[in-house]
Scaffold this motif. Structure first.
Motif, mmCIF file in Angstrom:
data_model
loop_
_atom_site.group_PDB
_atom_site.id
_atom_site.type_symbol
_atom_site.label_atom_id
_atom_site.label_comp_id
_atom_site.label_asym_id
_atom_site.label_seq_id
_atom_site.Cartn_x
_atom_site.Cartn_y
_atom_site.Cartn_z
ATOM 1 N N ILE A 195 16.211 40.072 10.245
ATOM 2 C CA ILE A 195 16.302 38.616 10.329
ATOM 3 C C ILE A 195 15.553 38.153 11.572
ATOM 4 C CG2 ILE A 195 17.850 36.637 10.534
ATOM 5 C CD1 ILE A 195 20.024 38.291 9.242
ATOM 6 N N HIS A 196 14.649 37.199 11.393
ATOM 7 C CA HIS A 196 13.931 36.598 12.518
ATOM 8 C C HIS A 196 14.573 35.247 12.840
ATOM 9 C CE1 HIS A 196 10.338 39.321 12.725
ATOM 10 N NE2 HIS A 196 10.787 39.614 11.508
ATOM 11 N N VAL A 197 14.943 35.024 14.098
ATOM 12 C CA VAL A 197 15.561 33.767 14.515
ATOM 13 C C VAL A 197 14.760 33.162 15.658
ATOM 14 C CG1 VAL A 197 17.860 34.485 13.777
ATOM 15 C CG2 VAL A 197 17.147 34.908 16.125
ATOM 16 N N GLU A 198 14.786 31.827 15.724
ATOM 17 C CA GLU A 198 14.027 31.117 16.757
ATOM 18 C C GLU A 198 14.892 30.194 17.600
ATOM 19 O OE1 GLU A 198 10.790 29.061 14.997
ATOM 20 O OE2 GLU A 198 9.858 30.846 14.137
ATOM 21 N N SER A 199 16.218 30.248 17.420
ATOM 22 C CA SER A 199 17.086 29.366 18.199
ATOM 23 C C SER A 199 18.400 30.070 18.488
ATOM 24 C CB SER A 199 17.346 28.063 17.436
ATOM 25 O OG SER A 199 18.115 28.310 16.278
ATOM 26 N N ALA A 200 19.094 29.567 19.508
ATOM 27 C CA ALA A 200 20.391 30.138 19.872
ATOM 28 C C ALA A 200 21.418 29.915 18.768
ATOM 29 C CB ALA A 200 20.878 29.505 21.179
ATOM 30 N N THR A 201 21.309 28.807 18.058
ATOM 31 C CA THR A 201 22.245 28.528 16.964
ATOM 32 C C THR A 201 22.080 29.532 15.838
ATOM 33 O OG1 THR A 201 22.136 26.174 17.517
ATOM 34 C CG2 THR A 201 23.037 26.757 15.371
ATOM 35 N N SER A 202 20.833 29.801 15.466
ATOM 36 C CA SER A 202 20.575 30.789 14.408
ATOM 37 C C SER A 202 21.012 32.175 14.840
ATOM 38 C CB SER A 202 19.091 30.793 14.045
ATOM 39 O OG SER A 202 18.698 29.542 13.526
ATOM 40 N N LEU A 203 20.833 32.493 16.109
ATOM 41 C CA LEU A 203 21.259 33.793 16.618
ATOM 42 C C LEU A 203 22.772 33.947 16.496
ATOM 43 C CD1 LEU A 203 20.733 36.466 18.137
ATOM 44 C CD2 LEU A 203 20.892 35.191 20.273
ATOM 45 N N LEU A 204 23.496 32.866 16.763
ATOM 46 C CA LEU A 204 24.952 32.924 16.713
ATOM 47 C C LEU A 204 25.460 33.177 15.300
ATOM 48 C CD1 LEU A 204 27.170 32.607 18.867
ATOM 49 C CD2 LEU A 204 27.437 30.242 18.126
ATOM 50 N N GLY A 205 24.715 32.726 14.290
ATOM 51 C CA GLY A 205 25.154 32.922 12.915
ATOM 52 C C GLY A 205 24.486 34.074 12.202
ATOM 53 N N ALA A 206 23.631 34.824 12.909
ATOM 54 C CA ALA A 206 22.869 35.880 12.243
ATOM 55 C C ALA A 206 23.667 37.160 12.051
ATOM 56 C CB ALA A 206 21.599 36.184 13.041
ATOM 57 N N LEU A 207 24.685 37.392 12.878
ATOM 58 C CA LEU A 207 25.427 38.654 12.839
ATOM 59 C C LEU A 207 26.782 38.448 12.184
ATOM 60 C CD1 LEU A 207 25.460 41.634 13.639
ATOM 61 C CD2 LEU A 207 26.417 40.972 15.844
ATOM 62 N N ARG A 208 27.024 39.175 11.106
ATOM 63 C CA ARG A 208 28.304 39.085 10.412
ATOM 64 C C ARG A 208 29.323 40.016 11.060
ATOM 65 N NH1 ARG A 208 26.094 35.295 9.065
ATOM 66 N NH2 ARG A 208 25.510 34.560 6.993
ATOM 67 N N THR A 209 30.596 39.640 10.926
ATOM 68 C CA THR A 209 31.655 40.464 11.500
ATOM 69 C C THR A 209 31.617 41.863 10.925
ATOM 70 O OG1 THR A 209 33.008 38.495 11.697
ATOM 71 C CG2 THR A 209 34.132 40.588 11.904
ATOM 72 N N ARG A 210 31.456 41.939 9.610
ATOM 73 C CA ARG A 210 31.328 43.227 8.956
ATOM 74 C C ARG A 210 30.637 43.027 7.631
ATOM 75 N NH1 ARG A 210 37.185 45.430 7.874
ATOM 76 N NH2 ARG A 210 35.898 47.202 7.302
ATOM 77 N N ASN A 211 29.930 44.023 7.177
ATOM 78 C CA ASN A 211 29.296 43.991 5.870
ATOM 79 C C ASN A 211 30.284 44.509 4.844
ATOM 80 O OD1 ASN A 211 26.863 42.995 6.759
ATOM 81 N ND2 ASN A 211 25.983 45.006 7.142
ATOM 82 N N ILE A 212 30.822 43.621 4.042
ATOM 83 C CA ILE A 212 31.821 43.994 3.053
ATOM 84 C C ILE A 212 31.126 44.522 1.813
ATOM 85 C CG2 ILE A 212 33.721 43.127 1.635
ATOM 86 C CD1 ILE A 212 34.174 40.996 3.775
ATOM 87 N N SER A 213 31.543 45.674 1.347
ATOM 88 C CA SER A 213 30.965 46.241 0.139
ATOM 89 C C SER A 213 31.293 45.350 -1.043
ATOM 90 C CB SER A 213 31.520 47.652 -0.104
ATOM 91 O OG SER A 213 31.188 48.504 0.974
ATOM 92 N N PRO A 214 30.294 44.941 -1.818
ATOM 93 C CA PRO A 214 30.554 44.034 -2.935
ATOM 94 C C PRO A 214 31.363 44.708 -4.034
ATOM 95 C CG PRO A 214 28.279 44.814 -2.993
ATOM 96 C CD PRO A 214 28.863 45.311 -1.707
ATOM 97 N N VAL A 215 32.212 43.922 -4.673
ATOM 98 C CA VAL A 215 33.040 44.400 -5.774
ATOM 99 C C VAL A 215 32.732 43.551 -6.997
ATOM 100 C CG1 VAL A 215 35.398 44.761 -6.584
ATOM 101 C CG2 VAL A 215 34.850 45.126 -4.171
ATOM 102 N N THR A 216 32.491 44.182 -8.128
ATOM 103 C CA THR A 216 32.154 43.443 -9.339
ATOM 104 C C THR A 216 33.372 42.682 -9.855
ATOM 105 O OG1 THR A 216 32.641 45.400 -10.677
ATOM 106 C CG2 THR A 216 30.355 45.051 -10.041
ATOM 107 N N ILE A 217 33.132 41.493 -10.382
ATOM 108 C CA ILE A 217 34.189 40.753 -11.065
ATOM 109 C C ILE A 217 34.067 40.918 -12.582
ATOM 110 C CG2 ILE A 217 34.343 39.079 -9.194
ATOM 111 C CD1 ILE A 217 32.824 37.096 -10.944
#
Length: 691
Positions: free
Chosen positions: A196-218
């Motif tokens: 992910i390429h970011v150019e602002s502090a706001t985008s940087l703050l939202g670029a990292l997720r707490t954890r990558n949750i493995s997707p589950v099919t519905i």
């Protein structure tokens, strides 16, 4: 290791080119740990710094090399101490080699977990990738990338890379940047890597997720195009709303010396008889009921099960329609994604051919979906093609739920063209408004979009997490002021406003703002006959009497209008239409005005009564347009025309024609069943009859 436990190693660039961004990186990293402390207390986190003056890592001691890389924290369960460490990142003085940092982080994960915990190991790199990568002892840099990606695959590691490119220094080497970007893109294609390429502090703050949750099919099964044509598909959730963590009741009644006290509050509910308040009603003697008017209808669980709709699990195609027929505001709930069954070549080809055909013809599909057996409801939704631009990612579909008739909320608003000309903007005002909208664009040319949905965090949640961490250390702490980075989300950007000050000033100059005085509800104008201009004394006398009458009404007691009188019918009608204490006032106002107009026509021998009726009819027409009641007016106009024709009221018809009062067309009110041509023909019919 716990089933959902994740091990994360943060790789943070603290080299000279990153010094200006370290405060934002400190916030981002500490926020990540705060969320993990709330949602996943068993997760483990390690921190590696590169670009440092010192060197401290195991690979350096074992094989040499890997200089200017420091392991700030080895992998262990998250705690509050790591937050303090991340808020005091040192400023490095050496060149930062992100490949060395990646290898050190991989080595930490491999030594910690070995072949276990696959899919639960994650690396996160934050850098500007401005420093050159050292040449390897053997092979090329591309070979080194391939070896790293192969190791990541074999150990089930995932890799997130955030490249920060805000306010690049003037000495930035474009050749080095391009080479590093190519290396990261190569790593992304050959492994489970997200760059992910970011150019602002706001985008940087939202670029990292707490954890990558493995997707589950519905849903896993057939997309049924017809009984003889089916495609194997898997359905996943594409988006979901992140909500506040659940607040729980806490009890302080447990002894302070009890280390194993859970402080949990338990609630027991008892149902007691109305006749005997001391008697507890057991569960087998209780039954649920539904209100039906003033009574309660009891329905047993067996009866409720019998009336439940129990469709079979399936996803069936109902048909295709033009994409323009499905408006964006029809979408409900979250978005799902349909992908072909992994590894099924026939399914991949079928989905791809169908998606590309729909895209070429600008079509979407309407589906009937029952995701699981025993589901109590049926979902109707729209399937939109999503063509992939990557070679290793097949085409897919996006699915959005559509509303049923009971879910639709139609809010009809009158057109601005129906308002008086004095209320409509002139050309200069419209031009100033257009410039304001264009100049305050959040996607300036040559730069990334400001407040991108994927990279903009929820400021309410972010502030809550920070305050929760502060409250954990200082129970009596007050709520701190909002952070500067979060202000960029919740408040207008001062830089953007200053750049477009001339446009904003021009917009302000085009509109004169006046205070809207509060009007007395009882202030109404008396109905009067228009004075003759030939007698100036009579005109003056009438004006004086009018002012006296107005003063008399203004000073009268303030009461809500409940009927349309003969003195001020127009004002009474408007006042009743504006009442919002009951929906019945609109229909009553329309009904009373119809009766008044018919009564005026009964005494149409007086010319003034015809003029009164015409003015009342015009007010009735405007009111029916504003309240979306065109059928009421059109039916009344047809009946009025028939009455005038039967009684030879040609004078009233001539007044209708001169005022151009006709039926309400569909262009004026969407609920009308009269076209614009039919409304014009009605005027022609009036003209022919009046002759």
């Amino acid at each position: 290791m716990a089933r959902n436990k994740e091990a994360l190693v943060l790789l943070l660039d603290v080299g000279p080119s990153m010094h200006s961004r370290l405060p934002e990186i400190e916030k981002l990293s500490s926020m990540l740990v705060q969320k993990k402390l709330i949602y996943s207390k068993s997760d483990e986190v390690g921190v590696v710094l590169f670009g440092t003056e010192d060197t401290d890592n195991e690979l350096m001691k074992e094989v040499g090399g890997y200089e200017h890389v420091v392991v700030l924290r080895h992998i262990r369960v998250v705690d509050v101490n790591i937050i303090d460490s991340l808020r005091r990142l040192p400023k490095g003085t050496a060149s930062s080699d992100f490949l060395d940092a990646i290898v050190v982080g991989m080595d930490m994960l491999i030594k910690k977990f070995g072949p276990t915990n696959k899919g639960k190991q994650r690396l996160c790199l934050i850098t500007d990738a401005l420093c050159p990568i050292k040449e390897p002892y053997e092979g090329t840099k591309e070979d080194q990338i391939d070896m790293i990606s192969a190791q990541m695959k074999s150990h089930g590691m995932r890799f997130d890379c955030i490249v920060v490119r805000e306010n690049l220094p003037g000495a930035a080497n474009q050749t080095v940047m391009d080479e590093n970007d190519l290396l990261l893109n190569r790593l992304s294609k050959k492994s489970a890597t997200k760059v992910i390429h970011v150019e602002s502090a706001t985008s940087l703050l939202g670029a990292l997720r707490t954890r990558n949750i493995s997707p589950v099919t519905i849903f896993r099964g057939d997309l049924e195009l017809s009984p003889l044509m089916k495609i194997k598909v898997w359905v996943y959730k594409k988006t979901s709303e992140e909500k506040f963590p659940t607040l729980k009741q806490y009890s302080d009644k447990a002894p302070s010396t009890d280390r194993f006290a859970t402080h949990e509050v338990k609630v027991d509910i008892e149902y007691k008889s109305v006749q005997d308040t001391e008697k507890v009603v057991p569960p087998e003697q209780r039954i649920k009921g539904y209100r039906y008017g003033p009574q309660v209808v009891p329905i047993s669980s067996a009866e409720w099960e019998a009336v439940k709709f129990k469709p079979e699990k399936s996803v069936k195609l109902l048909g295709f329609t033009d994409a323009s027929n499905i408006m964006r505001h029809y979408y409900m709930k979250d978005v799902n994604v349909f992908i072909p069954e992994p590894g099924n070549t026939k399914a991949i080809l079928a989905v791809s051919s169908l998606a590309r055909a729909m895209k070429e013809m600008n079509k979407v599909a309407i589906l009937r979906c029952v995701w699981r057996q025993g589901q109590g409801n049926v979902v109707i939704g729209v399937l939109t093609p999503n063509l992939s631009t990557l070679e290793n990612v097949p085409d897919s579909f996006y699915f959005n739920v559509l509303p049923f008739a009971e879910d639709v909320r139609e809010f009809q608003f009158p057109s601005f063209s129906d308002l008086p000309l004095s209320w409509q903007p002139n050309e200069r005002q419209q031009e100033a408004a257009d410039k304001l909208v264009m100049m305050l664009d959040l996607m300036p040319s040559g730069r990334e979009e400001v407040l991108q949905p994927d990279l903009t965090p929820n400021p309410v949640l972010e502030r809550f997490y920070r305050f929760l961490e502060l409250k954990s250390k200082h129970p009596d702490a007050d709520v701190p002021p909002i952070d500067r980075t979060l202000k960029r989300i919740t408040e207008p950007d001062p830089e953007l406003l200053s750049q477009n000050k001339s446009v904003i000033d021009d917009f302000l100059n085009q509109f004169e703002l006046k205070e809207n005085p509060k009007k007395n509800k009882s202030s109404r104008r008396l109905w009067r006959e228009k004075p003759s201009a030939s007698n100036e004394e009579e005109v003056a006398e009438n004006d004086v009497s009018d002012r006296q009458s107005n003063n008399l009404i203004t000073n009268s007691s303030s009461t809500k209008v409940e009927k349309i009188g003969n003195l001020t019918p127009v004002q009474d009608f408007e006042a009743m239409m504006q009442r919002r204490d009951s929906p019945e006032w609109v229909s009553k106002a329309i009904r009373d005005m119809k009766i008044l107009i018919l009564n005026l026509l009964e005494t149409s021998s007086e010319r003034s009564n015809c003029e009164m009726a015409i003015e009342c009819l015009g007010v009735l027409r405007r009111g029916c347009i504003l309240e979306q009641e065109p059928k009421e007016f059109n039916q009344f106009m047809q009946m009025l025309y028939k009455t005038c024709k039967d009684r030879n009221l040609n004078h009233f018809l001539e007044l209708l024609l001169s005022k151009q009062i006709t039926l309400i067309s569909k262009e004026e009110a969407i609920d009308s069943d009269v076209s614009d041509d039919d409304a014009k023909k009605f005027l022609v019919k009036i003209e022919v009859t009046s002759q």
